[in-house]
Motif scaffolding. Structure first.
Motif, short mmCIF file in Angstrom:
data_model
loop_
_atom_site.label_atom_id
_atom_site.label_comp_id
_atom_site.label_asym_id
_atom_site.label_seq_id
_atom_site.Cartn_x
_atom_site.Cartn_y
_atom_site.Cartn_z
N PHE A 66 0.73 -1.45 0.34
CA PHE A 66 0.29 -0.53 -0.13
C PHE A 66 0.81 1.41 0.12
O PHE A 66 0.53 2.11 -0.30
CB PHE A 66 -0.89 0.01 1.38
CG PHE A 66 -1.99 1.28 1.37
CD1 PHE A 66 -2.88 1.22 0.48
CD2 PHE A 66 -1.73 2.05 1.34
CE1 PHE A 66 -3.37 2.25 0.07
CE2 PHE A 66 -2.03 3.07 2.37
CZ PHE A 66 -3.87 3.51 1.55
N ARG A 67 2.04 1.42 0.78
CA ARG A 67 2.58 2.46 0.66
C ARG A 67 3.02 2.48 -0.08
O ARG A 67 3.12 3.39 -0.96
CB ARG A 67 4.04 2.19 2.12
CG ARG A 67 3.62 2.12 3.61
CD ARG A 67 4.74 1.95 4.03
NE ARG A 67 4.89 0.90 4.16
CZ ARG A 67 4.56 -0.25 5.30
NH1 ARG A 67 3.56 0.35 5.80
NH2 ARG A 67 5.39 -1.02 5.68
N GLU A 68 3.41 1.75 -0.93
CA GLU A 68 4.48 1.95 -2.85
C GLU A 68 3.41 2.64 -4.18
O GLU A 68 3.41 2.97 -4.08
CB GLU A 68 4.76 0.48 -3.40
CG GLU A 68 6.05 0.59 -3.03
CD GLU A 68 6.65 -0.84 -3.51
OE1 GLU A 68 5.41 -2.04 -4.64
OE2 GLU A 68 7.56 -1.55 -3.18
N TYR A 69 1.79 1.74 -3.73
CA TYR A 69 0.76 2.19 -4.08
C TYR A 69 0.07 4.18 -3.88
O TYR A 69 0.08 4.72 -5.21
CB TYR A 69 -1.12 1.36 -3.27
CG TYR A 69 -1.86 2.22 -4.40
CD1 TYR A 69 -2.18 2.37 -5.60
CD2 TYR A 69 -3.26 1.95 -3.54
CE1 TYR A 69 -2.84 2.95 -5.95
CE2 TYR A 69 -4.03 2.77 -4.35
CZ TYR A 69 -4.26 2.62 -4.78
OH TYR A 69 -5.36 3.74 -6.03
N GLN A 70 0.87 3.92 -2.67
CA GLN A 70 0.25 6.22 -1.87
C GLN A 70 1.86 6.98 -3.30
O GLN A 70 1.46 7.91 -3.13
CB GLN A 70 0.90 5.93 -0.30
CG GLN A 70 -0.12 5.54 0.34
CD GLN A 70 -0.06 6.13 1.55
OE1 GLN A 70 0.31 5.31 2.12
NE2 GLN A 70 -0.67 6.31 2.71
N ASP A 71 2.84 6.15 -3.46
CA ASP A 71 3.45 6.94 -4.42
C ASP A 71 3.40 7.59 -5.63
O ASP A 71 3.16 8.34 -5.99
CB ASP A 71 4.93 6.12 -4.22
CG ASP A 71 5.57 6.00 -2.61
OD1 ASP A 71 5.14 6.91 -2.02
OD2 ASP A 71 6.57 5.32 -2.53
N ARG A 72 2.14 6.53 -5.68
CA ARG A 72 2.34 6.94 -7.11
C ARG A 72 0.39 7.29 -7.24
O ARG A 72 0.18 7.93 -8.38
CB ARG A 72 1.58 5.30 -7.93
CG ARG A 72 3.25 4.30 -8.72
CD ARG A 72 3.20 3.48 -9.07
NE ARG A 72 2.23 2.00 -9.07
CZ ARG A 72 2.43 1.72 -8.06
NH1 ARG A 72 3.38 1.37 -7.36
NH2 ARG A 72 1.53 0.16 -7.39
N ALA A 73 -0.17 7.58 -6.53
CA ALA A 73 -2.07 7.70 -6.72
C ALA A 73 -1.82 8.92 -5.57
O ALA A 73 -1.67 8.27 -4.38
CB ALA A 73 -2.57 6.75 -6.21
N GLY A 74 -2.60 9.49 -5.89
CA GLY A 74 -3.15 11.07 -5.28
C GLY A 74 -4.71 10.46 -4.20
O GLY A 74 -4.72 9.49 -3.89
N PRO A 88 5.01 11.28 -9.57
CA PRO A 88 5.14 10.57 -8.21
C PRO A 88 6.32 10.53 -6.98
O PRO A 88 6.76 11.87 -7.85
CB PRO A 88 5.77 9.52 -8.93
CG PRO A 88 5.13 9.73 -9.93
CD PRO A 88 5.01 11.30 -10.20
N ARG A 89 6.06 11.08 -5.90
CA ARG A 89 6.89 10.83 -4.38
C ARG A 89 8.51 9.57 -5.46
O ARG A 89 7.74 8.90 -5.26
CB ARG A 89 6.50 10.46 -3.25
CG ARG A 89 4.62 11.20 -3.55
CD ARG A 89 4.89 11.52 -1.58
NE ARG A 89 4.08 10.00 -1.62
CZ ARG A 89 3.30 9.93 -0.65
NH1 ARG A 89 4.02 10.66 0.60
NH2 ARG A 89 2.70 8.43 -1.04
N ALA A 90 9.39 10.38 -4.67
CA ALA A 90 10.96 9.31 -4.59
C ALA A 90 10.30 8.27 -3.65
O ALA A 90 9.78 8.97 -2.97
CB ALA A 90 11.79 10.41 -4.46
N ALA A 91 11.12 7.46 -3.72
CA ALA A 91 10.71 6.05 -3.11
C ALA A 91 11.83 6.63 -1.33
O ALA A 91 12.84 7.08 -1.83
CB ALA A 91 11.60 5.37 -3.39
N GLY A 92 11.15 6.52 0.07
CA GLY A 92 11.42 6.77 1.07
C GLY A 92 10.93 8.40 1.55
O GLY A 92 11.39 8.32 2.34
#
Length: 247
Positions: free
Chosen positions: A226-234, A242-246
């Motif tokens: 889910f946290r990886e999904y949050q990086d791609r979807a508002g 998209p937010r950078a990893a971390g």
């Protein structure tokens, strides 16, 4: 134009309940009983729509609220594995919905500054609002199709639940809320009075709180996925980038 939107919203809300995909997980016997319930909802909704012109607005609100509560109770998912809210939240959301749509469609709610205009009257402005409302409802319907059996009116994780990332969910985590908010904003433009703005703000607060609660329970359930999904979807709008990893 506002009357047409009122009927469109009514049909949209009724179809949202009557054609809920929760039936797919029921046994044949329960499915037959559920179809009888849905037939009852369809008939009573048709009667309400038919008699809407001769029923006092306050009774339309009361009967509509009762209809919605009964319908949502009947189509609630039966295979919930985890819930992120108390039962009374559903009643509270029904009340919020009643207040929101009373502000939009009941002239008597235009008391004081709520009855003053924030937009000048004009057909072109109303057309923009009407188009925005239709676009919002279309977005919500599109998202509901992709969510399928995992839709629920409450914050819940169902058995064998998985993250839906197709369609509008690829860029927005809660596109149903975004679509409804756009629909309310468009309707508020058609109304043109501050009561429409108040309706939008009430629903925005409601959906923001609910979306955060859903994000929390999804994060607890799916963790890093889910946290990886949050990086791609508002949350309610697509991210600018998209937010950078971390981060």
């Amino acid at each position: 134009m506002l009357r047409a939107l009122a009927y469109i919203w009514a049909v949209f809300g009724a179809s949202w309940v009557v054609f809920a995909p929760a039936l797919g997980s029921l046994s044949p016997g329960k499915r037959r009983f559920q179809r009888l319930r849905l037939a009852f909802l369809a008939v009573t909704f048709a009667l309400l729509l038919w008699k809407a012109q001769v029923i006092q607005p306050v009774w339309i609100i009361v009967l509509g609220l009762t209809w919605a509560g009964l319908g949502l109770y009947w189509v609630a998912p039966q295979n919930a594995a985890q819930s992120g809210e108390y039962g009374f939240y559903r009643v509270l959301r029904l009340l919020v919905g009643a207040i929101t749509f009373a502000l939009l469609f009941w002239n008597k709610t235009g008391v004081g500054f709520l009855g003053t205009r924030f937009l000048p009257p004009g057909l072109e402005i109303m057309r923009v609002g009407f188009a925005g409302a239709l676009a919002g409802l279309a977005l919500a319907a599109w998202a509901r199709i992709h969510l399928g059996q995992y839709w629920s009116d409450k914050v819940v994780i169902q058995t064998d639940h998985h993250l839906v990332r197709s369609g509008p969910y690829a860029r927005i985590r809660h596109p149903i809320y975004s679509g409804v908010l756009l629909g309310i904003a468009g309707t508020a433009i058609v109304v043109g009075e501050w009561r429409g703005t108040m309706a939008f703000l009430i629903m925005l607060l409601n959906y923001t709180i609910k979306a955060r609660r859903e994000d929390k329970i999804l994060s607890e359930c799916f963790g890093q996925e889910f946290r990886e999904y949050q990086d791609r979807a508002g949350r309610l709008l697509p991210p600018i980038r998209p937010r950078a990893a971390g981060q």
